[in-house]
Design a protein around this motif. Structure first.
Motif, PDB file in Angstrom:
ATOM      1  N   GLN A 141       1.546   4.408   4.405  1.00  0.00           N
ATOM      2  CA  GLN A 141       0.368   4.623   4.978  1.00  0.00           C
ATOM      3  C   GLN A 141      -0.319   3.973   6.215  1.00  0.00           C
ATOM      4  O   GLN A 141      -0.958   4.347   6.959  1.00  0.00           O
ATOM      5  CB  GLN A 141      -0.522   4.078   3.746  1.00  0.00           C
ATOM      6  N   ASN A 197      -6.515  12.069   3.715  1.00  0.00           N
ATOM      7  CA  ASN A 197      -7.591  11.163   2.831  1.00  0.00           C
ATOM      8  C   ASN A 197      -6.590  10.761   1.547  1.00  0.00           C
ATOM      9  O   ASN A 197      -6.633   9.627   0.847  1.00  0.00           O
ATOM     10  CB  ASN A 197      -8.625  11.587   2.675  1.00  0.00           C
ATOM     11  N   ASP A 198      -6.232  11.824   0.981  1.00  0.00           N
ATOM     12  CA  ASP A 198      -5.410  11.571  -0.302  1.00  0.00           C
ATOM     13  C   ASP A 198      -4.448  10.807  -0.165  1.00  0.00           C
ATOM     14  O   ASP A 198      -3.896   9.969  -1.097  1.00  0.00           O
ATOM     15  CB  ASP A 198      -5.073  13.080  -1.058  1.00  0.00           C
ATOM     16  N   ASP A 201      -5.345   7.339  -0.230  1.00  0.00           N
ATOM     17  CA  ASP A 201      -5.699   6.759  -1.620  1.00  0.00           C
ATOM     18  C   ASP A 201      -4.585   6.094  -2.531  1.00  0.00           C
ATOM     19  O   ASP A 201      -3.540   6.192  -2.170  1.00  0.00           O
ATOM     20  CB  ASP A 201      -6.351   7.971  -2.471  1.00  0.00           C
ATOM     21  N   ILE A 202      -5.107   5.584  -3.430  1.00  0.00           N
ATOM     22  CA  ILE A 202      -3.991   4.849  -4.458  1.00  0.00           C
ATOM     23  C   ILE A 202      -3.089   6.035  -5.137  1.00  0.00           C
ATOM     24  O   ILE A 202      -3.806   6.808  -5.649  1.00  0.00           O
ATOM     25  CB  ILE A 202      -4.619   3.945  -5.289  1.00  0.00           C
ATOM     26  N   GLU A 204      -1.133   8.295  -7.710  1.00  0.00           N
ATOM     27  CA  GLU A 204      -0.947   8.637  -8.999  1.00  0.00           C
ATOM     28  C   GLU A 204       0.096   7.904  -9.634  1.00  0.00           C
ATOM     29  O   GLU A 204       0.107   7.662 -10.828  1.00  0.00           O
ATOM     30  CB  GLU A 204      -0.815  10.089  -9.227  1.00  0.00           C
ATOM     31  N   GLN A 226      -7.667   0.178   4.547  1.00  0.00           N
ATOM     32  CA  GLN A 226      -9.098   0.710   4.579  1.00  0.00           C
ATOM     33  C   GLN A 226     -10.111   0.459   5.678  1.00  0.00           C
ATOM     34  O   GLN A 226     -10.726   1.218   6.132  1.00  0.00           O
ATOM     35  CB  GLN A 226      -9.722  -0.052   3.211  1.00  0.00           C
TER      36      GLN A 226
END
Length: 282
Positions: A141, A197-198, A201-202, A204, A226
């Motif tokens: 990321q 954006n997904d 994110d953390i 799954e 972030q």
């Protein structure tokens, strides 16, 4: 699967060179060449070995254009990048501009991972595939953000001339069409960031394996993911405001020219009527 019980250091190299990787294409290529691989939350994992030392090298390929390599020399990293370069999609950049190296120290018996500020390395409680994936995702990321940051930096650089013109002249020489094209480029960058954006994110993956989430969060914080994402969006907002202001200014000028044209036409019509009245009354 490789797993050692003695303390040792691990080097994690990460790079992002494209918008995306063709994951399905890579899978087909591996299957056709009988190369063993595993799919982990949409990420391709495979292992290989250094030619000289025969040390194990582990690789994670992420769909969003990032690759993370564990335990490889610089030569081996470049070799792996070259081998999968045919599966890049979208915009490409020099991977050296969007790369990072993370030093990890595996110490058996450590209750949980932590970042050693003095020695600038991450201490991990295990070196299994899930541990490496947890760290790899955060680093992947981070280098993806570097890729996006470089794209936005180029976009900002392209506005310097506009800012100079506004500062010295109070207006810009750009046409409405040129401003529309630049606004489109800006929206493309915003779309690219929001589209991922997904990705930011953390994952799954940690919903069913919360024991590894702490390592992911620890690594993500060390990479300032972030805050960097927030800064990136603020820069795009500022550029959007600039182009919106220029577009409104051009619209105002167009309206003013249109009004002036109408006034001139009305004046000409009145003049012609006066001439016609004068001729008739003679």
């Amino acid at each position: 699967m490789y797993h050692s019980i003695s303390p040792h250091s691990l080097k994690c190299y990460a790079a992002c060179k494209a918008d995306e990787y063709d994951i399905l294409g890579i899978k087909k290529f591996f299957k056709s060449s009988d190369k063993k691989f595993a799919s982990l939350e949409g990420t391709i994992y495979f292992s290989t070995k250094e030619q000289d030392s025969q040390e194990l090298v582990e690789v994670f390929i992420f769909y969003f254009g990032s690759i993370v390599i564990w335990g490889a020399s610089e030569k081996k990293c470049n070799e792996i990048l070259d081998n999968i370069s045919a599966f890049t999609q979208g915009k490409t950049q020099n991977p050296s501009a969007n790369s990072e190296v993370i030093e990890c120290k595996y110490i058996p018996g450590v209750a949980k991972g932590y970042f050693n500020d003095k020695k600038d390395h991450l201490v991990i409680p295990s070196d299994n595939i899930f541990t490496k994936f947890s760290i790899s995702y955060a680093v992947a990321q981070s280098v993806k953000l570097s890729f996006l940051e470089n794209s936005v930096a180029k976009l900002i650089k392209s506005t310097h001339q506009i800012q100079k013109e506004l500062s010295y002249k109070g207006s810009t020489s750009l046409s409405k069409r040129e401003i529309s094209k630049k606004t489109g480029m800006l929206f493309r960058e915003r779309y690219s960031i929001n589209l991922h954006n997904d990705m930011l994110d953390i994952p799954e993956f940690f919903w069913s394996r919360p024991i590894y989430e702490q390592l992911y969060i620890l690594t993500a914080k060390s990479q300032d993911i972030q805050p960097r994402q927030n800064i990136l969006n603020r820069r795009l907002d500022m550029m959007h405001d600039l182009y919106e202001m220029l577009s409104n200014d051009l619209s105002h000028k167009h309206s003013s020219r249109l009004e002036m044209t109408i006034i001139v036409l009305i004046g000409v019509e009145i003049l012609l009527n006066l001439i016609h009245i004068a001729v008739v009354s003679m």
